[in-house]
Design an enzyme around this catalytic site. Structure first.
Site, PDB file in Angstrom:
ATOM      1  N   CYS A 133     -43.116  31.174  24.721  1.00 18.85           N
ATOM      2  CA  CYS A 133     -42.851  30.667  26.072  1.00 18.85           C
ATOM      3  C   CYS A 133     -41.937  29.441  25.982  1.00 18.85           C
ATOM      4  O   CYS A 133     -41.759  28.874  24.905  1.00 18.85           O
ATOM      5  CB  CYS A 133     -44.162  30.337  26.789  1.00 18.85           C
ATOM      6  SG  CYS A 133     -45.175  29.104  25.976  1.00 18.85           S
ATOM      7  N   GLY A 250     -44.967  48.750  25.290  1.00 19.90           N
ATOM      8  CA  GLY A 250     -44.651  50.096  25.753  1.00 19.90           C
ATOM      9  C   GLY A 250     -45.683  51.165  25.464  1.00 19.90           C
ATOM     10  O   GLY A 250     -45.363  52.354  25.531  1.00 19.90           O
TER      11      GLY A 250
END
Length: 313
Positions: A133, A250
């Site tokens: 982040c 995914g």
């Protein structure tokens, strides 16, 4: 007839009955999913990354659908660590759920402060240190893209939290040499690695002819990034075969989960798939069990990193 498969796995010193987890940020603290299945039926709930103070997050729009994926720019909106420990963690433990708390910070010191508050909380299985982040100390770069900064964060958390709670370092795929970043955080005290975080992307709205997201760029998730996740997990497992990896990116089926495990993941987090199908985690877990049995694996452990070996089970 296929024999039952031992699905248990370990991340550091933490044991889990199954290898399928939520992905941080995709189920908050689990309450949304609890209406669809008992949270103690999966490996663990990985909470949304929490910071020291409450955050409102980034401006809207925050999400955009993309081909085979989704772009998000939430900005780590959350209640702050004090409220989180007072309400979310007790609720999860009351559900008999295993809990992995994800923390995020803007400075090295903030991570250590968060770790200090977690030391006194019983019942937590592990701490995910989200170093993927923005780092305001370094012109908006990401900690996980800077080898020195990432090591300092993990070292600070390890020294603060002690040796009893496993530390999972969450890394970014947006680097040129992921194994070296991984080696650095392990040397600094990480017990496990979370691979991969979202991939940095952008969508332009062709009607307004401006960036679609309020924060301009966002994190790409969903099926489009699975090959990147497989590559990252495979490379890091080859370099650090004894370090457990919590794989993600995914995963929408048991086949996807098995692919990450064969690449070297000891556990798999499911995120974006749950938005379209709240029961996705349970379905993926069941499909994975059947796939392992069909391939002759008696235990999940036998399949971890199997793509690196030459012999068949």
């Amino acid at each position: 007839m296929n024999l039952p498969v031992d699905m248990s796995t370990t991340l550091g010193s933490a044991w889990f009955p199954t290898p399928i987890f939520t992905a941080s940020g995709c189920a908050s603290s689990g309450k949304e999913l609890a209406q669809f299945f008992p949270l103690n039926h999966i490996g663990a709930v990985v909470t949304k990354s929490v910071m020291s103070k409450p955050r409102h997050g980034r401006p809207t729009p925050r999400m955009a659908e993309t081909p085979s994926g989704m772009l998000n720019s939430i900005g780590l909106q959350g209640p702050g660590i004090d409220s989180f420990l007072a309400h979310d963690v007790p609720w999860l433990l009351n559900q008999k759920s295993r809990v992995i708390v994800s923390i995020a910070g803007e400075t090295v010191e903030e991570y250590s402060t968060l770790a200090r508050k977690l030391r006194s909380v019983s019942g937590i299985s592990a701490v995910e240190v989200n170093i993927s982040c923005p780092n305001v100390e370094n012109r908006g770069l990401v900690f996980a893209c800077d080898p020195d900064a990432s090591r300092r964060v993990i070292d600070g958390v390890r020294k603060t939290i002690g040796g009893e709670i496993p530390i999972i370092a969450k890394l970014s795929p947006d680097v040129t040499d992921l194994p070296s970043i991984a080696r650095g955080v392990v040397d600094a005290g990480a017990d496990c690695l979370a691979l991969i975080n979202t991939v940095l992307g952008m969508v332009i709205n062709i009607d307004s002819m401006k960036p679609h997201l309020g924060g301009k760029t966002g994190g790409l998730s969903g099926p489009a990034i699975k090959p990147i996740a497989v590559r990252a997990i495979y490379q890091v497992h080859a370099a650090l075969p004894k370090v457990p990896i919590l794989g993600m990116g995914g995963v929408a089926s048991g086949r996807d989960a098995l692919e990450l495990i064969l690449a070297g993941a000891s556990g798999v987090s499911v995120g974006t798939a749950s938005f379209g199908n709240p029961n996705a985690i349970i379905q993926i877990q069941n499909e994975l069990r059947e796939l392992l049995a069909a391939r002759g694996f008696a235990t999940l452990q036998q399949a971890i990193g199997f793509a690196h070996r030459e012999e068949m089970p």
